[in-house]
Design an enzyme around this catalytic site. Structure first.
Site, PDB file in Angstrom:
ATOM      1  N   TYR A 142      -7.517  -9.440  -6.450  1.00  0.00           N
ATOM      2  CA  TYR A 142      -7.240 -10.042  -7.754  1.00  0.00           C
ATOM      3  C   TYR A 142      -7.132 -11.561  -7.674  1.00  0.00           C
ATOM      4  O   TYR A 142      -7.375 -12.260  -8.656  1.00  0.00           O
ATOM      5  CB  TYR A 142      -5.926  -9.500  -8.331  1.00  0.00           C
ATOM      6  N   LYS A 189      -7.177   1.589   3.387  1.00  0.00           N
ATOM      7  CA  LYS A 189      -8.538   2.009   3.747  1.00  0.00           C
ATOM      8  C   LYS A 189      -8.817   1.409   5.120  1.00  0.00           C
ATOM      9  O   LYS A 189      -9.770   0.637   5.316  1.00  0.00           O
ATOM     10  CB  LYS A 189      -9.520   1.512   2.663  1.00  0.00           C
ATOM     11  N   ASP A 221      -8.825   7.025  -0.744  1.00  0.00           N
ATOM     12  CA  ASP A 221      -9.660   8.071  -1.359  1.00  0.00           C
ATOM     13  C   ASP A 221      -8.980   9.434  -1.256  1.00  0.00           C
ATOM     14  O   ASP A 221      -9.012  10.237  -2.190  1.00  0.00           O
ATOM     15  CB  ASP A 221     -11.076   8.084  -0.765  1.00  0.00           C
ATOM     16  N   ASP A 245      -3.706  -0.486  -8.813  1.00  0.00           N
ATOM     17  CA  ASP A 245      -4.141  -0.502 -10.214  1.00  0.00           C
ATOM     18  C   ASP A 245      -4.779   0.838 -10.570  1.00  0.00           C
ATOM     19  O   ASP A 245      -4.457   1.464 -11.580  1.00  0.00           O
ATOM     20  CB  ASP A 245      -5.135  -1.653 -10.427  1.00  0.00           C
ATOM     21  N   ASP A 249      -2.988   4.333 -12.726  1.00  0.00           N
ATOM     22  CA  ASP A 249      -3.550   4.881 -13.970  1.00  0.00           C
ATOM     23  C   ASP A 249      -3.727   6.392 -13.820  1.00  0.00           C
ATOM     24  O   ASP A 249      -3.410   7.165 -14.730  1.00  0.00           O
ATOM     25  CB  ASP A 249      -4.915   4.247 -14.290  1.00  0.00           C
TER      26      ASP A 249
END
Ligand code: IPM
Ligand code: MN
Length: 354
Positions: A142, A189, A221, A245, A249
């Site tokens: 970001y 990751k 994942d 983020d 959600d």
């Protein structure tokens, strides 16, 4: 106690849901003998329209001089499909997070007994789910270097983290786990990304300082998958900005509606409370927005910023009761019938609190 709270309503349904959170907070203040001084300030598309800046200096000053910040939502469709727009509402949010140093985004996911059948997941999978994401909020992709090259035909965004940035969010994660079920999941990751390997290394070094916390390391994942298979197997999950983020959600709808989950963004000096949902511009002004996520964010504010746990509990109790009694907005109504408006839900909660 006396509090000064900055009120940033923002765009879309922001002003409506903020209004209900103010009503409920005032009712709590009255009941428990506190005095709240609200100070409104501009942010988002509303601020762009008024002064050409989604996070004006004046708003920053209001935030700095407040004991806490209550935030609605920002974003407007007229910017979404215009990649060339120079000023965007979201820039205001990002600048605010950075300037206020709000590095830890606390996003819980919990279920309500009366809403188990509203979840997109099967009841037996979600029963007992009570997890918290700690999303790093002021670093990573970001805020990394980004740009275009090759005459604009190649674009890049970079994910950068240093050890101190990882450490300070990790400490929050370990401390939170100590207060809960003592289970911490580091989401990364590390099989591909160097920044993730630094995350993992940092967490592994810190394990010895928190011997009572059981730490697991999972790839992002796999977590995306396990979150819908066994959400109730998680306690505290810590992750970097973009992974957080996306996963929050996903997690936010497990409880049955996007309109239910609150959040806090905390730094060293400041803290901001906001619903996880966005500005939902299609619903603005229709009275159908669910105010509960914002009202529960106010509960987090009483608990986390002011240490007032009875006040927070009183809000949560009223919310649970209203849900159990079916006093809900359209998103949660049986067959979409017999629902209350946004402000009727707020009014009902106030009655319960009194
Ligand atoms: C969120 C939002 C923001 C983010 C957007 C509006 C910039 O999606 O708070 O999760 O990506 O952080
Ligand atoms: Mn998001």
């Amino acid at each position: 106690m006396n509090f000064r709270i900055a009120l940033l309503a923002g765009d879309g349904i922001g002003p409506e849901v903020i209004n209900e959170a103010v009503k409920v907070s005032d009712a709590i203040a009255k009941k428990f003998n506190h005095n709240i001084e609200w100070k409104s300030a501009l942010t988002g598309a509303a601020a762009i329209d008024a002064v050409g800046d989604p996070y004006p200096n004046e708003t920053h000053d209001v935030c700095l001089s407040s004991d806490a910040i209550l935030f609605g939502a920002i974003g407007h469709p007229r910017f979404d499909n215009d990649p060339s727009a120079k000023v965007r509402p979201e820039q205001g949010l990002l600048r605010m997070r950075k300037k206020l140093g709000l590095f830890a985004n606390v996003r819980p996911t919990f279920t309500f007994p009366s809403l188990l059948n509203k979840s997109p997941l099967k009841k037996e999978r979600i029963e007992g789910t009570d997890l918290v994401f700690l999303r790093e909020l002021t670093g990573g992709i970001y805020f990394g270097e980004r740009g275009r090259k090759d005459d604009g035909n190649t674009a890049f965004d970079t994910c950068t983290y240093n050890r101190d940035e990882i450490k300070r969010i990790a400490v929050k994660g370990f401390e939170l786990a100590m207060k809960r079920k003592k289970k911490l999941c580091c989401v990364d990751k590390a099989n591909v990304l160097e920044s993730s390997r630094l995350w993992r290394e940092t967490f592994q070094e810190m394990e010895k300082d928190f011997p009572d916390v059981k730490v697991s390391y999972e790839f992002v994942d796999a977590v995306a998958m396990r979150l819908v298979q066994w959400p109730n197997s998680y306690d505290v999950l810590v992750t970097e900005n973009l992974f957080g983020d996306i996963l929050t959600d996903e997690a936010s709808v497990i409880s049955g509606s996007m309109g239910l989950m609150p959040s806090a963004s905390v730094g060293i000096e400041n803290a901001l409370y906001e619903p996880i949902h966005g500005s939902f511009p299609e619903a603005a002004g229709l009275g159908i927005a669910n105010p509960l996520a914002t009202i529960l964010s106010a509960a987090m504010m009483f608990e986390m910023s002011f240490g007032l746990h009875n006040e927070g509990a009183s809000i949560r109790e009223a919310v649970n009761k209203s849900l159990a009694e079916g006093k809900v907005t359209k998103d949660l109504a049986e067959k979409g019938e017999n629902f209350l408006t946004t402000s009727e839900v707020g009014n009902y909660l106030i009655e319960l609190i009194r």
